[in-house]
Design a protein around this motif. Structure first.
Motif, PDB file in Angstrom:
ATOM      1  N   THR A  77      25.766  34.747  36.792  1.00  0.00           N
ATOM      2  CA  THR A  77      25.930  34.173  38.130  1.00  0.00           C
ATOM      3  C   THR A  77      26.616  35.210  39.011  1.00  0.00           C
ATOM      4  O   THR A  77      27.133  36.224  38.518  1.00  0.00           O
ATOM      5  CB  THR A  77      26.804  32.909  38.067  1.00  0.00           C
ATOM      6  N   ASP A  78      26.679  34.947  40.307  1.00  0.00           N
ATOM      7  CA  ASP A  78      27.378  35.858  41.212  1.00  0.00           C
ATOM      8  C   ASP A  78      28.846  35.995  40.809  1.00  0.00           C
ATOM      9  O   ASP A  78      29.411  37.087  40.855  1.00  0.00           O
ATOM     10  CB  ASP A  78      27.273  35.381  42.658  1.00  0.00           C
ATOM     11  N   LYS A  79      29.485  34.902  40.411  1.00  0.00           N
ATOM     12  CA  LYS A  79      30.887  34.957  40.010  1.00  0.00           C
ATOM     13  C   LYS A  79      31.063  35.804  38.746  1.00  0.00           C
ATOM     14  O   LYS A  79      31.987  36.609  38.649  1.00  0.00           O
ATOM     15  CB  LYS A  79      31.453  33.558  39.792  1.00  0.00           C
ATOM     16  N   GLN A  80      30.158  35.640  37.785  1.00  0.00           N
ATOM     17  CA  GLN A  80      30.234  36.445  36.562  1.00  0.00           C
ATOM     18  C   GLN A  80      30.055  37.930  36.873  1.00  0.00           C
ATOM     19  O   GLN A  80      30.727  38.775  36.291  1.00  0.00           O
ATOM     20  CB  GLN A  80      29.186  35.973  35.559  1.00  0.00           C
ATOM     21  N   LEU A  81      29.158  38.249  37.791  1.00  0.00           N
ATOM     22  CA  LEU A  81      28.978  39.650  38.177  1.00  0.00           C
ATOM     23  C   LEU A  81      30.224  40.193  38.869  1.00  0.00           C
ATOM     24  O   LEU A  81      30.592  41.347  38.688  1.00  0.00           O
ATOM     25  CB  LEU A  81      27.759  39.815  39.087  1.00  0.00           C
ATOM     26  N   THR A  82      30.890  39.354  39.655  1.00  0.00           N
ATOM     27  CA  THR A  82      32.134  39.762  40.309  1.00  0.00           C
ATOM     28  C   THR A  82      33.170  40.122  39.254  1.00  0.00           C
ATOM     29  O   THR A  82      33.835  41.152  39.350  1.00  0.00           O
ATOM     30  CB  THR A  82      32.668  38.639  41.215  1.00  0.00           C
ATOM     31  N   LEU A  83      33.300  39.303  38.241  1.00  0.00           N
ATOM     32  CA  LEU A  83      34.270  39.579  37.177  1.00  0.00           C
ATOM     33  C   LEU A  83      33.874  40.822  36.392  1.00  0.00           C
ATOM     34  O   LEU A  83      34.717  41.601  35.968  1.00  0.00           O
ATOM     35  CB  LEU A  83      34.397  38.366  36.256  1.00  0.00           C
ATOM     36  N   TYR A  84      32.594  41.032  36.205  1.00  0.00           N
ATOM     37  CA  TYR A  84      32.077  42.222  35.530  1.00  0.00           C
ATOM     38  C   TYR A  84      32.445  43.487  36.304  1.00  0.00           C
ATOM     39  O   TYR A  84      32.755  44.526  35.737  1.00  0.00           O
ATOM     40  CB  TYR A  84      30.558  42.077  35.395  1.00  0.00           C
ATOM     41  N   LEU A  85      32.436  43.389  37.634  1.00  0.00           N
ATOM     42  CA  LEU A  85      32.739  44.531  38.495  1.00  0.00           C
ATOM     43  C   LEU A  85      34.220  44.874  38.568  1.00  0.00           C
ATOM     44  O   LEU A  85      34.573  45.971  38.962  1.00  0.00           O
ATOM     45  CB  LEU A  85      32.289  44.235  39.937  1.00  0.00           C
ATOM     46  N   CYS A  86      35.097  43.927  38.276  1.00  0.00           N
ATOM     47  CA  CYS A  86      36.514  44.069  38.579  1.00  0.00           C
ATOM     48  C   CYS A  86      37.173  45.288  37.958  1.00  0.00           C
ATOM     49  O   CYS A  86      36.602  45.927  37.114  1.00  0.00           O
ATOM     50  CB  CYS A  86      37.243  42.776  38.292  1.00  0.00           C
ATOM     51  N   PRO A  87      38.398  45.579  38.345  1.00  0.00           N
ATOM     52  CA  PRO A  87      38.954  46.916  38.499  1.00  0.00           C
ATOM     53  C   PRO A  87      38.691  47.952  37.430  1.00  0.00           C
ATOM     54  O   PRO A  87      38.737  49.119  37.725  1.00  0.00           O
ATOM     55  CB  PRO A  87      40.448  46.703  38.631  1.00  0.00           C
ATOM     56  N   HIS A  88      38.429  47.565  36.201  1.00  0.00           N
ATOM     57  CA  HIS A  88      38.207  48.607  35.204  1.00  0.00           C
ATOM     58  C   HIS A  88      37.037  49.491  35.589  1.00  0.00           C
ATOM     59  O   HIS A  88      36.953  50.629  35.173  1.00  0.00           O
ATOM     60  CB  HIS A  88      38.005  47.999  33.813  1.00  0.00           C
ATOM     61  N   ARG A  89      36.136  49.034  36.426  1.00  0.00           N
ATOM     62  CA  ARG A  89      35.012  49.844  36.871  1.00  0.00           C
ATOM     63  C   ARG A  89      35.365  50.691  38.093  1.00  0.00           C
ATOM     64  O   ARG A  89      34.636  51.586  38.439  1.00  0.00           O
ATOM     65  CB  ARG A  89      33.839  48.947  37.254  1.00  0.00           C
ATOM     66  N   HIS A 110      38.324  37.048  45.033  1.00  0.00           N
ATOM     67  CA  HIS A 110      37.049  36.499  44.566  1.00  0.00           C
ATOM     68  C   HIS A 110      37.190  35.716  43.261  1.00  0.00           C
ATOM     69  O   HIS A 110      36.208  35.496  42.572  1.00  0.00           O
ATOM     70  CB  HIS A 110      36.016  37.616  44.419  1.00  0.00           C
ATOM     71  N   GLY A 111      38.390  35.341  42.886  1.00  0.00           N
ATOM     72  CA  GLY A 111      38.542  34.377  41.809  1.00  0.00           C
ATOM     73  C   GLY A 111      38.971  34.902  40.457  1.00  0.00           C
ATOM     74  O   GLY A 111      39.012  34.145  39.506  1.00  0.00           O
ATOM     75  N   ASN A 112      39.284  36.168  40.304  1.00  0.00           N
ATOM     76  CA  ASN A 112      39.719  36.659  39.006  1.00  0.00           C
ATOM     77  C   ASN A 112      41.240  36.624  38.953  1.00  0.00           C
ATOM     78  O   ASN A 112      41.916  37.535  39.389  1.00  0.00           O
ATOM     79  CB  ASN A 112      39.199  38.079  38.769  1.00  0.00           C
ATOM     80  N   ARG A 113      41.777  35.582  38.381  1.00  0.00           N
ATOM     81  CA  ARG A 113      43.226  35.369  38.366  1.00  0.00           C
ATOM     82  C   ARG A 113      43.969  36.446  37.592  1.00  0.00           C
ATOM     83  O   ARG A 113      45.136  36.692  37.836  1.00  0.00           O
ATOM     84  CB  ARG A 113      43.545  34.009  37.776  1.00  0.00           C
ATOM     85  N   GLN A 114      43.316  37.077  36.659  1.00  0.00           N
ATOM     86  CA  GLN A 114      43.956  38.104  35.841  1.00  0.00           C
ATOM     87  C   GLN A 114      44.566  39.206  36.714  1.00  0.00           C
ATOM     88  O   GLN A 114      45.559  39.817  36.352  1.00  0.00           O
ATOM     89  CB  GLN A 114      42.935  38.704  34.880  1.00  0.00           C
ATOM     90  N   TYR A 115      43.973  39.478  37.879  1.00  0.00           N
ATOM     91  CA  TYR A 115      44.410  40.589  38.708  1.00  0.00           C
ATOM     92  C   TYR A 115      45.229  40.159  39.920  1.00  0.00           C
ATOM     93  O   TYR A 115      45.513  40.968  40.769  1.00  0.00           O
ATOM     94  CB  TYR A 115      43.190  41.423  39.140  1.00  0.00           C
ATOM     95  N   ARG A 116      45.587  38.893  39.996  1.00  0.00           N
ATOM     96  CA  ARG A 116      46.426  38.446  41.113  1.00  0.00           C
ATOM     97  C   ARG A 116      47.828  39.023  40.967  1.00  0.00           C
ATOM     98  O   ARG A 116      48.378  39.077  39.874  1.00  0.00           O
ATOM     99  CB  ARG A 116      46.479  36.928  41.186  1.00  0.00           C
TER     100      ARG A 116
END
Length: 119
Positions: A77-89, A110-116
Motif C-alpha cells: 500500500t502507499d503507507k507500506q511504501l512510505t515505511l519502506y522509504l523511511c530514513p535508512h534509505r 506520514h505515520g512512522n512512529r518509530q522516527y517521531r
C-alpha cells in the motif's frame, strides 16, 4: 547461495497512452544478490532512473514484479511504501545529520512512529 536483495521479473513502465506512450522499461529481469555492488550504465533515456525509482519505492511498475528481499513492492500500500522509504534509505554516507533529521520528520508526519522525536 546468496539471497537476492533486489529482484525484478518482467518489469515494465509505460508513461502515457496510445501513440504518445513512452516505454521507459520493457520486461526487465534483474537479480542483485545481498552484498553486491551494482553500477547501472546506459545512455540518457534508457530507463536507469525509472528502474531505481521503482525498486526504491518512489514509483510503481506498469507491469511485472519488483522485490526487496521477499517483499513484493507492487503489492504494498502507499503507507507500506512510505515505511519502506523511511530514513535508512536517506542516510548520507558522510553522516549529513540534516538530511537524516528531514527524513525523520517526513516519516513521522506520514505515520512512522518509530522516527517521531521524543521530548
Amino acid at each position: 547461495m546468496k539471497k537476492n536483495t533486489f529482484s525484478t521479473k518482467g518489469l515494465t513502465k509505460v508513461y502515457g497512452e496510445g501513440r504518445s506512450a513512452v516505454h521507459a522499461l520493457r520486461g526487465v529481469d534483474l537479480d542483485i544478490p545481498e552484498g553486491e555492488i551494482v553500477v547501472l550504465l546506459g545512455p540518457s533515456g534508457s530507463g536507469k532512473s525509472t528502474l531505481l525509482n521503482i525498486i526504491g519505492g518512489l514509483d510503481r511498475a506498469t507491469e511485472g514484479e519488483a522485490y526487496f528481499q521477499d517483499q513484493n513492492l507492487n503489492e504494498m500500500t502507499d503507507k507500506q511504501l512510505t515505511l519502506y522509504l523511511c530514513p535508512h534509505r536517506w542516510r548520507h554516507p558522510a553522516g549529513d545529520s540534516g538530511k537524516r533529521d528531514l527524513a525523520a520528520r517526513w516519516c513521522a508526519h506520514h505515520g512512522n512512529r518509530q522516527y517521531r522525536k521524543r521530548p
